[in-house]
Design a protein around this motif. Sequence first.
Motif, PDB file in Angstrom:
ATOM      1  N   ALA A 108      10.753 -24.068 -15.961  1.00  0.00           N
ATOM      2  CA  ALA A 108      10.742 -23.981 -17.426  1.00  0.00           C
ATOM      3  C   ALA A 108      11.468 -25.182 -18.032  1.00  0.00           C
ATOM      4  N   LEU A 109      12.612 -25.533 -17.483  1.00  0.00           N
ATOM      5  CA  LEU A 109      13.374 -26.675 -17.974  1.00  0.00           C
ATOM      6  C   LEU A 109      12.583 -27.969 -17.793  1.00  0.00           C
ATOM      7  N   ASN A 110      11.944 -28.114 -16.648  1.00  0.00           N
ATOM      8  CA  ASN A 110      11.141 -29.306 -16.378  1.00  0.00           C
ATOM      9  C   ASN A 110       9.970 -29.404 -17.352  1.00  0.00           C
ATOM     10  N   THR A 111       9.305 -28.263 -17.609  1.00  0.00           N
ATOM     11  CA  THR A 111       8.189 -28.254 -18.550  1.00  0.00           C
ATOM     12  C   THR A 111       8.662 -28.657 -19.938  1.00  0.00           C
ATOM     13  N   ALA A 112       9.806 -28.107 -20.354  1.00  0.00           N
ATOM     14  CA  ALA A 112      10.353 -28.457 -21.671  1.00  0.00           C
ATOM     15  C   ALA A 112      10.685 -29.945 -21.739  1.00  0.00           C
ATOM     16  N   GLN A 113      11.271 -30.459 -20.689  1.00  0.00           N
ATOM     17  CA  GLN A 113      11.618 -31.890 -20.668  1.00  0.00           C
ATOM     18  C   GLN A 113      10.366 -32.760 -20.720  1.00  0.00           C
ATOM     19  N   LEU A 114       9.317 -32.355 -19.967  1.00  0.00           N
ATOM     20  CA  LEU A 114       8.074 -33.120 -19.987  1.00  0.00           C
ATOM     21  C   LEU A 114       7.427 -33.099 -21.373  1.00  0.00           C
ATOM     22  N   GLN A 115       7.453 -31.914 -22.032  1.00  0.00           N
ATOM     23  CA  GLN A 115       6.897 -31.825 -23.379  1.00  0.00           C
ATOM     24  C   GLN A 115       7.682 -32.697 -24.351  1.00  0.00           C
ATOM     25  N   LYS A 116       9.014 -32.651 -24.233  1.00  0.00           N
ATOM     26  CA  LYS A 116       9.866 -33.464 -25.110  1.00  0.00           C
ATOM     27  C   LYS A 116       9.593 -34.948 -24.874  1.00  0.00           C
ATOM     28  N   LYS A 117       9.447 -35.328 -23.601  1.00  0.00           N
ATOM     29  CA  LYS A 117       9.184 -36.719 -23.259  1.00  0.00           C
ATOM     30  C   LYS A 117       7.821 -37.154 -23.819  1.00  0.00           C
ATOM     31  N   ALA A 118       6.810 -36.275 -23.702  1.00  0.00           N
ATOM     32  CA  ALA A 118       5.478 -36.592 -24.220  1.00  0.00           C
ATOM     33  C   ALA A 118       5.521 -36.742 -25.738  1.00  0.00           C
ATOM     34  N   GLU A 119       6.253 -35.855 -26.402  1.00  0.00           N
ATOM     35  CA  GLU A 119       6.379 -35.924 -27.865  1.00  0.00           C
ATOM     36  C   GLU A 119       7.076 -37.223 -28.272  1.00  0.00           C
ATOM     37  N   GLN A 120       8.137 -37.575 -27.547  1.00  0.00           N
ATOM     38  CA  GLN A 120       8.868 -38.812 -27.857  1.00  0.00           C
ATOM     39  C   GLN A 120       7.970 -40.027 -27.627  1.00  0.00           C
ATOM     40  N   LYS A 121       7.162 -39.968 -26.567  1.00  0.00           N
ATOM     41  CA  LYS A 121       6.240 -41.064 -26.282  1.00  0.00           C
ATOM     42  C   LYS A 121       5.216 -41.202 -27.405  1.00  0.00           C
ATOM     43  N   ARG A 122       4.711 -40.049 -27.897  1.00  0.00           N
ATOM     44  CA  ARG A 122       3.743 -40.077 -28.998  1.00  0.00           C
ATOM     45  C   ARG A 122       4.385 -40.666 -30.247  1.00  0.00           C
ATOM     46  N   LEU A 123       5.607 -40.216 -30.548  1.00  0.00           N
ATOM     47  CA  LEU A 123       6.316 -40.733 -31.731  1.00  0.00           C
ATOM     48  C   LEU A 123       6.574 -42.231 -31.588  1.00  0.00           C
ATOM     49  N   ASP A 124       6.985 -42.654 -30.386  1.00  0.00           N
ATOM     50  CA  ASP A 124       7.223 -44.081 -30.159  1.00  0.00           C
ATOM     51  C   ASP A 124       5.948 -44.896 -30.345  1.00  0.00           C
ATOM     52  N   ARG A 125       4.821 -44.346 -29.849  1.00  0.00           N
ATOM     53  CA  ARG A 125       3.546 -45.047 -29.997  1.00  0.00           C
ATOM     54  C   ARG A 125       3.163 -45.160 -31.469  1.00  0.00           C
ATOM     55  N   GLU A 126       3.334 -44.055 -32.231  1.00  0.00           N
ATOM     56  CA  GLU A 126       3.024 -44.091 -33.669  1.00  0.00           C
ATOM     57  C   GLU A 126       3.923 -45.091 -34.387  1.00  0.00           C
ATOM     58  N   GLN A 127       5.211 -45.073 -34.054  1.00  0.00           N
ATOM     59  CA  GLN A 127       6.138 -46.017 -34.678  1.00  0.00           C
ATOM     60  C   GLN A 127       5.765 -47.454 -34.317  1.00  0.00           C
ATOM     61  N   GLY A 128       5.333 -47.652 -33.064  1.00  0.00           N
ATOM     62  CA  GLY A 128       4.902 -48.979 -32.627  1.00  0.00           C
ATOM     63  C   GLY A 128       3.697 -49.461 -33.425  1.00  0.00           C
ATOM     64  N   GLU A 129       2.754 -48.541 -33.678  1.00  0.00           N
ATOM     65  CA  GLU A 129       1.572 -48.906 -34.468  1.00  0.00           C
ATOM     66  C   GLU A 129       1.966 -49.252 -35.901  1.00  0.00           C
ATOM     67  N   ILE A 130       2.888 -48.459 -36.471  1.00  0.00           N
ATOM     68  CA  ILE A 130       3.360 -48.733 -37.839  1.00  0.00           C
ATOM     69  C   ILE A 130       4.048 -50.095 -37.885  1.00  0.00           C
ATOM     70  N   ASP A 131       4.926 -50.326 -36.886  1.00  0.00           N
ATOM     71  CA  ASP A 131       5.645 -51.611 -36.842  1.00  0.00           C
ATOM     72  C   ASP A 131       4.675 -52.770 -36.663  1.00  0.00           C
ATOM     73  N   ALA A 132       3.626 -52.578 -35.830  1.00  0.00           N
ATOM     74  CA  ALA A 132       2.645 -53.642 -35.612  1.00  0.00           C
ATOM     75  C   ALA A 132       1.887 -53.945 -36.900  1.00  0.00           C
ATOM     76  N   LYS A 133       1.484 -52.889 -37.645  1.00  0.00           N
ATOM     77  CA  LYS A 133       0.768 -53.102 -38.920  1.00  0.00           C
ATOM     78  C   LYS A 133       1.670 -53.794 -39.933  1.00  0.00           C
ATOM     79  N   LYS A 134       2.935 -53.382 -39.969  1.00  0.00           N
ATOM     80  CA  LYS A 134       3.893 -53.991 -40.899  1.00  0.00           C
ATOM     81  C   LYS A 134       4.088 -55.468 -40.550  1.00  0.00           C
ATOM     82  N   PHE A 135       4.238 -55.750 -39.255  1.00  0.00           N
ATOM     83  CA  PHE A 135       4.418 -57.137 -38.814  1.00  0.00           C
ATOM     84  C   PHE A 135       3.183 -57.964 -39.156  1.00  0.00           C
TER      85      PHE A 135
END
Length: 193
Positions: A108-135
């Motif tokens: 259960a802990l591993n699943t939660a960590q994987l979900q959190k990691k996936a969510e953080q990766k998605r957020l990082d990717r979205e932020q990267g796209e925003i930063d790329a468009k801004k740049f």
Amino acid sequence: MLDNQRLREEKKISDQKAQEEEERRIQYFADEKERKTRMREEREAEIMAQKQGIRQRMIDRQVAYLQSLRKNENERIAGQVREAEAKRDAELSAKNEKLRRELEEMRALNTAQLQKKAEQKRLDREQGEIDAKKFEAEYEAGLAADRAAEARRRAKRIELKNYHVKQVPGSLNCKTLTDVCVSGESKDFIPST
């Protein structure tokens, strides 16, 4: 001289016989020593076999005594073994249950960590796209500003050249640099930049 030679030969023969006799005696003593050694080894082996037989009889008696003791205690030991096995099975079952619970918690802990990691990766990717468009927007704005500044500088240089052309003495009433170059009358005149 002949006597000396004969004496030497006799001496040589007697020395040779003495040496052969000495070698025979040495061989005799060596053979005798080997025979005695062999006899001693045989006697030691005999004594060892006797001792081994005595030891084996003692062991056999002890084994028989222990077997008789064991025969009387077999039932008591069997009961103790059953009790020990039941206790061990209960402990093993409890241990397995605890391990199963811990594994479920870890999954259960591993699943939660994987979900959190996936969510953080998605957020990082979205932020990267925003930063790329801004740049990219900032880059395009900077590029447009550079082009506009270059166009202004070029216009000023042309304006300055035109002004210099007007100031040249003996000009041909040309108003601009283009007029001077087109008229053909002052082909040799090249204004400084």
